[in-house]
Design an enzyme around this catalytic site. Structure first.
Site, mmCIF file in Angstrom:
data_model
loop_
_atom_site.group_PDB
_atom_site.id
_atom_site.type_symbol
_atom_site.label_atom_id
_atom_site.label_comp_id
_atom_site.label_asym_id
_atom_site.label_seq_id
_atom_site.Cartn_x
_atom_site.Cartn_y
_atom_site.Cartn_z
ATOM 1 N N ASP A 263 -3.253 1.709 6.591
ATOM 2 C CA ASP A 263 -2.679 2.621 7.583
ATOM 3 C C ASP A 263 -3.715 3.357 8.391
ATOM 4 O OD1 ASP A 263 -3.548 4.205 5.455
ATOM 5 O OD2 ASP A 263 -2.234 5.820 6.126
ATOM 6 N N ASP B 126 -9.120 1.124 7.372
ATOM 7 C CA ASP B 126 -8.594 -0.174 6.941
ATOM 8 C C ASP B 126 -8.720 -1.241 8.018
ATOM 9 O OD1 ASP B 126 -7.703 1.042 4.553
ATOM 10 O OD2 ASP B 126 -5.985 1.819 5.661
ATOM 11 N N ASP C 113 -4.454 -0.977 0.938
ATOM 12 C CA ASP C 113 -5.050 0.344 0.875
ATOM 13 C C ASP C 113 -4.175 1.180 -0.055
ATOM 14 O OD1 ASP C 113 -6.492 2.580 1.587
ATOM 15 O OD2 ASP C 113 -5.005 3.117 3.099
#
Lengths: 357, 865
Positions: free
Chosen positions: B534, B538, B133
């Protein structure tokens, strides 16, 4: 920080770089926090780093030592006198040749064979040797009852568990049903109840080797005494093998008979020797006569019966295998050392330089 | 193994066909059948035939039935060979993995790591693809205003060191300034210039500040009496906060589009007349404002240097003075290299008459029914030109600590990084540059199409342009990805992705993140993937990948909870992969092989012994001792090894610069058929050596007193040697010796001796009263030395560890040299071949304007600060 530990294979050089020094400091500071022993056990690490020189040196030293040991064993082997009479029952006089080669187990037929011997010094160990006899077969090895052999009679169910297929007296040979062999190898007649549990039962016991030997000097009358005691491992007698209370009637052989004990320790190879006796007098060179009772039929296992007499060295009798093995392994070590050396020569200067870690 | 098993049992059955001595004693005493002194197949066949006749004679025994014998012998060998099946393997492996996980969880150099599933320890060492990410993972999600360039003069600096001491605003002084977020500006020169009217830069700076405070789309809110900016873009927020920081406060815009600006306790008013919004094609934002002080009309624009600094848009005055432009371009480049996001600020004074003309056209266009957008854009374009350069700003999208380094190391290790982000392409590229994901020598393929056929043709074009080296990057937008993930096109994406060091997927939704991961997993089923993120968006990706890593960030615990390993920062990935993962993979593969080896070593002597015992499947070992082998004598050292061994120090591995230590996992060199069979083979030959040497060393007359030894003595010697050899083997392949390892080995051997002592006095045991005779036999000791030295020395000389340490260094150096040469060649080659292409690509200057154009509600939320 360099810590060298003298260890046979490697010199251990521990974490000398500053960075790792810090880590060690960290660990030791952790140790001070009184979780010490665990950290010491698991996180104190040595990185063994062998160098070419030490490796080559180590291998060649071992190689040389082994070669020397191999040569020493060979020398000792050469000092040992070992004579053997191969297939002795085939070498008897023409007269009773036929009798001696047949299966005459019940007749206790005595045959004589002439034997040229070199000069042998006492103590001389007298062995019989069987060929092609698989005492190490799975069914054979397990076919015995330890309980019965240590003097406690067993029932028929136990007998069929441990002693299969020799369970009852009727499974034994005829002559084994008729006699009791005592500790001194004397045969005492007895009457067997065919349905009783064979005692001792099992294949090993039944196949007990029962040839007997007498050694005479050339004249045929002076007997060389073969001592038949002290032929079994000292810790076997009286502990593992004990006679039943009424041994002469219930047992066809007294388990304390040393020949029996020797026989019961099953050999690991199909060709094996078993100690029959030892001679405590020096034998001058010359012709001897070996008188033997031919009881054991070698044709049943299509093998051979031999006699071996040998003197003893520090490692026992002649052992060609060990001598050759030591020399071969010694050579292998040296070859490994040479291989490393060759690689070093090919590798050039940077070879074996310790990689910075 | 099965092969050995079948062979031996068939052989056993065949040999048993021969009436071996005891059955002949038993049943066929008078039969002239003979047992085998000669095991040739002809003899066996003859005997087989003869025994077929014997069948009729021996009514009461099964011993002559071939089928019966085969069956029984098969069963016997099966019993012996069941120990090949390493039941202990699962137990040992699980234990070791558990402890490995515990160690990772307690690593003091990671910030509060937690291991949710220790089953994946070794997969951490084989990662080939990382899906990451961006926001919150690579970046902190914080924009910080860093520099402003006004009139060729750069104010502000990346760190305190580049500024002179006098110019630096110390922390204490900072208290006297307006407290604002998103600004990290410590240059006093600018502050002084603002307060000092006589300063030559004063007027320019004021102009810029007015420009900044007018040209934006920020709304103002009052909360608890405090002024709060409500921005759709973090960049604009940072700009306005900067203005506020230096004293010029934007106080809001009223219903009449009147902007109020407070400066020096005075309120300035600007009338907004038009706003030309930012789009990714225009790459600029403009406002038309009237200064209430003197009714001058200004056009303020901010945007990409590639657009605004274009010659066609600059005023004559600027064009005459080329130097200024070059200067600012150079400064922008410097900012870009430092990973800063830059915006160029321009203005144009507009003649009121021109405005009236233009406004007429514009309002007509805005009311047009046909082709309105196009017409409006053309008019906007008309007026946006003839610029006077005001300056530029540089904003840092704050990266997490050491992200660039970590990514560089990961790339160098041969791991492919795919960054999946909800951001726009420009933002993603900008971050790509600042975290060294992208660099100017990477050839970028950008796929940003809307229609399926366009995507398809674009991908094909990219495929044609692909080069052999992997110095390329693919940047693909979410809209394109929507089509590209369709089954027939996806293979093309994979093909391109395979050739690229870096893949950037922009504007992707959480679902698409998952789809990308699944795509890689299905297209490359053997490669191991890792996803790191995080936020809640995700989670899909984390669960889809083999290994999921969650960061405990500002966005909550969802990702950390869904992950296999949770850490606090992106850079910890490095230690997790290169140290823990790599070592766990190495140790666990050795552990698996060793367990097989150990079982072969303990079982196979019995097979070898079969060759001298008529393949009768006679077990050599005492039952009691045998049962304890996998529990006591051979279990603990390998567990200690599996937990604590390390090939290189953790820092060396984490740096991964000496050589690529990680590549072994990607290539799977430590656990494959070759390695496995090598271990098996080493078990086979050692078993043969032990078995034959023991039986022959102890055969015949070996005791000084003339006693002979027996099968259980040989078996016990074999067993003891197997115990010693397989314990020493752990020492041979261990890279580090810990006291625990040595103690565990000693423990194994001592526990064997003790249990042997117990068994020696156990009447029912096979090895009853064996020790005494063995220990008094010199050949026992000689044979032990011989066999241990033989087995271990050959093991040592073949050991990869020793060979690596002794022989590899220079070959490694050579191969490294070769690799470096090759890379040079390739690099030169790309410069030659793709030179045109590469130079065409404009040098990166770091422009980005992060504007909310994201439909994804989650991302929208993220930018609402």
């Amino acid at each position: 920080m360099i810590i060298c530990i003298n260890y046979p294979i490697y010199r251990y050089i521990v974490d000398y770089k500053q960075k790792q020094y810090l880590i060690i400091n960290k660990i030791s500071s952790d140790m001070n926090d009184s979780k010490g022993i665990i950290h010491w056990l698991f996180l104190k690490k040595w990185h063994p780093v062998p160098t070419v020189a030490s490796t080559v040196a180590l291998f060649s030293i071992i190689g040389v030592l082994f070669l020397i040991l191999g040569i020493v064993i060979t020398v000792i082997n050469n000092q040992i006198i070992e004579v053997s009479l191969h297939k002795y029952n085939a070498q008897v006089d023409f007269n009773n040749e036929e009798q001696c080669q047949l299966n005459n187990a019940t007749k206790n037929y005595t045959c004589t064979v002439e034997w040229d011997l070199p000069e042998i010094k006492a103590p001389i160990y007298f062995y019989y040797e069987l060929e092609n006899f698989y005492q190490n077969h799975r069914r054979y090895v397990s076919s015995k009852s330890s309980t019965q052999l240590s003097g406690t009679p067993i029932g028929s169910s136990d007998a069929s568990t441990f002693c299969n297929p020799i369970k009852q007296e009727s499974d034994l040979w005829d002559y084994q049903q008729k006699v009791h062999i005592d500790v001194n190898n004397k045969r005492i007649p007895r009457v067997a109840n065919k349905t009783n549990v064979a005692n001792p039962c099992g294949l090993i016991a039944k196949s007990f080797f029962n040839d007997t030997y007498k050694l005479f000097k050339e004249d045929g009358t002076t007997q060389v005494v073969i001592d038949e005691t002290g032929i079994s491992w000292p810790n076997d007698v009286g502990k593992k093998y004990q006679a039943s209370p009424n041994t002469s009637t219930s047992q066809w052989i007294n388990p304390e008979n040393e020949h029996f004990i020797v026989w019961m320790r099953t050999a690991g190879l199909p060709q094996f020797r078993k100690l029959w006796g030892h001679i405590e007098e020096d034998l001058p060179a010359g012709k001897y006569k070996l008188q033997f009772e031919h009881n054991y039929d070698q044709t049943k296992f299509n093998g051979a019966k031999n006699i071996v007499m040998s003197t003893s060295g520090p490692f026992g009798g002649k052992n060609l295998f060990l001598a050759v093995a030591f020399i071969v392994v010694g050579v292998i070590q040296i070859l490994i050392a040479i291989a490393f050396l060759i690689k070093k020569l090919k590798g050039g200067n940077s070879f074996g330089v310790r990689r910075a870690e | 193994m099965l092969f050995i098993f079948l062979i031996s049992s068939a052989q056993g059955a065949l040999v048993n066909q021969q009436p071996i001595f005891y059955t002949s004693i038993d049943i066929l005493a008078t039969n002239c059948s003979c047992s085998g002194t000669n095991n040739t197949s002809v003899h066996q066949l003859l005997r087989l035939i003869r025994n077929a006749f014997n069948l009729g004679i021996s009514k009461d025994s099964n011993d002559y039935l071939f089928a019966y014998n085969l069956f029984v012998r098969l069963g016997n060998w099966l019993l012996i060979f069941t120990n090949f099946v390493p039941i202990s393997l699962m137990v040992t492996l699980e234990m070791v993995k558990f402890f490995q996980g515990l160690l990772i969880g307690r690593d003091y150099r990671l910030k509060s790591p937690s291991v949710q599933s220790s089953n994946l320890n070794e997969e951490l060492g084989q990662i080939e693809h990382i899906f990451s990410d961006k926001t919150g993972t690579l970046t902190c999600n914080i924009m910080e205003f860093k520099q402003i360039i006004i009139g060729g003069c750069t104010y502000g600096a990346l760190d305190s060191k580049t500024l002179e001491q006098n110019d630096y605003i110390q922390d204490e002084e900072l208290q006297s300034f307006t407290q604002v977020a998103n600004v990290d500006f410590r240059d006093k020169r600018l502050i002084n210039a603002i307060s000092d009217v006589k300063d030559p830069m004063h007027q320019k700076i004021i102009d810029v500040l007015f420009m900044i405070t007018t040209c934006h789309t920020v709304l103002v809110d009052y909360k608890d009496g405090k002024l709060i900016y409500n921005a759709s873009s973090p960049d604009e927020l940072a700009l306005l906060n900067f203005a506020r920081f230096v004293g010029m406060e934007f106080q809001g815009i009223d219903e009449n589009n009147l902007i109020k600006i407070k400066f020096n306790e005075q309120i300035y008013e600007w009338q907004v007349m038009e706003v030309f919004e930012f789009t990714s094609t225009r790459k600029r934002q403009s406002v038309l404002v009237r200064d209430k002080r003197n009714d001058e009309i200004w056009l303020f624009s901010k945007g990409a240097d590639s657009i605004l600094l274009d010659d066609s848009r600059l005023s004559k005055k600027e064009l005459d003075n080329k130097e200024d432009k070059q200067k600012i371009e150079y400064q922008l480049q410097q900012c870009g290299k430092n990973g800063l996001r830059t915006l160029v600020l321009c203005r144009r004074k507009i003649d009121p008459r021109l405005y009236t003309d233009w406004n007429k056209k514009y309002s007509a266009a805005s009311m047009a029914i046909e082709n309105r957008d196009h017409q409006m854009q053309a008019l906007q374009n008309d007026i946006e030109g003839n610029y006077e350069i005001l300056g530029a700003t540089a904003i840092e999208d704050k990266l997490q600590q050491d992200v660039a380094d970590t990514i560089q190391t990961i790339k160098d290790a041969g791991i492919k990084i795919w960054v999946l982000t909800g951001d726009k392409i420009e933002t993603a590229i900008n971050i790509g540059y600042s975290c060294k994901l992208l660099s100017n020598d990477l050839l970028q393929h950008i796929v940003d199409e809307q229609e399926e056929h366009m995507v398809r043709s674009k991908l094909e074009e990219v495929l044609r342009n692909l080069k052999d080296s992997d110095q390329q990057a693919l940047i693909i937008s979410g809209d394109s990805l929507l089509h590209a993930l369709k089954p027939d096109i996806s293979s093309k994406v994979m093909q391109i992705g395979d050739m690229c060091k870096v893949v950037l997927c922009c504007r992707v939704s959480p679902k698409q993140k998952q789809d990308v991961v699944t795509l890689v997993r299905t297209q490359k089923p053997n490669c191991c993937t890792l996803a790191i993120g995080d936020g809640a968006n995700d989670v899909n990706m984390i669960t889809a990948a083999h290994v999921g890593i969650g960061l405990r960030g500002v966005e909550g615990q969802q990702a950390a909870r869904a992950s296999d390993y949770a850490v606090s920062e992106f850079r910890e990935l490095r230690r997790l992969l290169f140290y823990h993962g790599r070592e766990c993979y190495r140790r666990n593969s050795v552990l698996v092989c060793y367990t097989f080896y150990k079982n072969i070593l303990i079982v196979l002597p019995q097979f070898w012994y079969g060759t001298v015992s008529m393949y009768s499947a006679e077990s050599l070992y005492d039952t009691f001792l045998y049962q304890l082998f996998n529990i006591l004598y051979g279990a603990i050292p390998i567990i200690v090894y599996g937990i604590f061994d390390e090939e290189h120090a953790d820092d060396v591995l984490t740096e991964n610069t000496e050589q690529n230590f990680y590549i072994q996992g990607i290539q799977g060199v430590l656990f494959n058929h070759k390695i496995f069979w090598y271990w098996c083979f080493s078990g086979v030959w050692q078993a043969a050596v032990v078995s034959f040497f023991c039986t022959y060393a102890l055969a015949g007359f070996v005791h000084q007193e003339g006693y002979t030894l027996y099968i259980w003595a040989q078996g016990t010697m074999v067993f003891g040697l197997v115990t010693v050899i397989c314990n020493l083997k752990v020492l041979i392949f261990s890279n580090t010796f810990t006291p625990a390892l040595i103690i565990s080995i000693i423990f194994s051997l001592v526990s064997y001796l003790i249990s042997w002592l117990v068994v020696d006095n156990l009447e029912s045991a096979e090895a009853y009263q064996v020790m005494g005779s063995l220990l008094s036999t010199p050949n026992f000791h000689l044979g032990n030395i011989l066999i241990i030295v033989l087995a271990c020395s050959i093991d040592i000389s073949l050991s990869t560890k020793v060979n690596k340490q002794l022989l590899k260094p220079d070959t490694e150096a050579k191969s490294l040299q070769k690799k470096a040469d090759k890379e040079k060649e390739i690099f030169a080659g790309t410069q030659k071949l793709g030179g045109g292409k590469l130079t065409q690509q404009k040098e990166y200057t770091g422009f980005v304007y992060n504007c909310l154009e994201v439909e994804d509600p989650e991302n929208r939320e993220r930018y609402m600060i």
